[in-house]
Design a protein around this motif. Structure first.
Motif, short mmCIF file in Angstrom:
data_model
loop_
_atom_site.label_atom_id
_atom_site.label_comp_id
_atom_site.label_asym_id
_atom_site.label_seq_id
_atom_site.Cartn_x
_atom_site.Cartn_y
_atom_site.Cartn_z
N GLU A 19 81.42 -11.87 -1.06
CA GLU A 19 82.44 -12.14 0.09
C GLU A 19 81.99 -11.56 1.33
O GLU A 19 82.01 -12.01 2.48
N PHE A 20 81.50 -10.32 1.31
CA PHE A 20 80.93 -9.32 2.53
C PHE A 20 79.76 -10.05 2.71
O PHE A 20 79.38 -10.39 4.36
N GLU A 21 78.68 -10.39 1.96
CA GLU A 21 77.74 -11.30 2.47
C GLU A 21 78.00 -12.80 3.35
O GLU A 21 77.42 -12.72 4.57
N ILE A 22 79.01 -13.39 2.97
CA ILE A 22 79.47 -14.33 3.64
C ILE A 22 80.07 -14.13 4.85
O ILE A 22 79.41 -14.67 5.86
N ASP A 25 77.11 -13.36 7.05
CA ASP A 25 76.53 -14.53 7.50
C ASP A 25 77.22 -15.39 8.60
O ASP A 25 76.82 -15.94 9.54
N VAL A 26 78.51 -15.49 8.44
CA VAL A 26 79.56 -16.24 9.20
C VAL A 26 79.55 -15.53 10.61
O VAL A 26 79.34 -16.21 11.61
N ASP A 27 79.43 -14.34 10.63
CA ASP A 27 79.21 -13.41 11.94
C ASP A 27 77.97 -13.90 12.76
O ASP A 27 78.02 -13.82 13.82
N LEU A 28 76.85 -13.94 12.05
CA LEU A 28 75.61 -14.28 12.53
C LEU A 28 75.78 -15.71 12.89
O LEU A 28 75.06 -15.85 14.18
N ASP A 35 74.22 -22.82 15.43
CA ASP A 35 73.03 -23.55 15.40
C ASP A 35 72.04 -23.73 14.61
O ASP A 35 71.01 -23.99 14.40
N SER A 36 72.33 -22.64 13.36
CA SER A 36 71.53 -22.24 12.47
C SER A 36 71.78 -22.87 10.92
O SER A 36 72.42 -22.38 10.17
N ASN A 37 70.93 -24.05 10.74
CA ASN A 37 71.07 -24.58 9.42
C ASN A 37 70.39 -23.77 8.36
O ASN A 37 71.07 -23.87 7.26
N ILE A 43 74.89 -19.67 3.59
CA ILE A 43 76.37 -19.37 3.26
C ILE A 43 76.87 -20.30 2.35
O ILE A 43 77.63 -20.12 1.52
N MET A 44 76.63 -21.57 2.23
CA MET A 44 77.18 -22.71 1.14
C MET A 44 76.59 -22.22 -0.14
O MET A 44 77.47 -22.30 -1.29
#
Length: 67
Positions: A19-22, A25-28, A35-37, A43-44
């Motif tokens: 959850e923290f990693e997600i 990544d969302v913050d990033l 715009d980062s695939n 994240i997926m």
């Protein structure tokens, strides 16, 4: 501590980490303008990992409930 409690704690710890990693990544993604695939795919993968942990935890709890 019994084995079931250890398993629950292990799963919850992994779930929390994902959850923290997600969130990181969302913050990033927000900071890069979404715009980062590469980050979106990362994240997926983490969301899928989180869902598997949730399912594993649910199975563990149900198994104990009906044992």
């Amino acid at each position: 501590m019994n084995r079931k409690k250890e398993q629950e704690d292990e799963i919850m710890g992994a779930w929390s980490d994902v959850e923290f990693e997600i969130c990181d990544d969302v913050d990033l993604l927000v900071r890069t303008g979404w715009d980062s695939n590469v980050v979106k795919k990362r994240i997926m993968r983490k969301i899928i990992q989180r869902d598997k942990l949730i399912e594993e935890f649910s199975i563990l709890v149900k198994r104990d409930k009906y044992a």
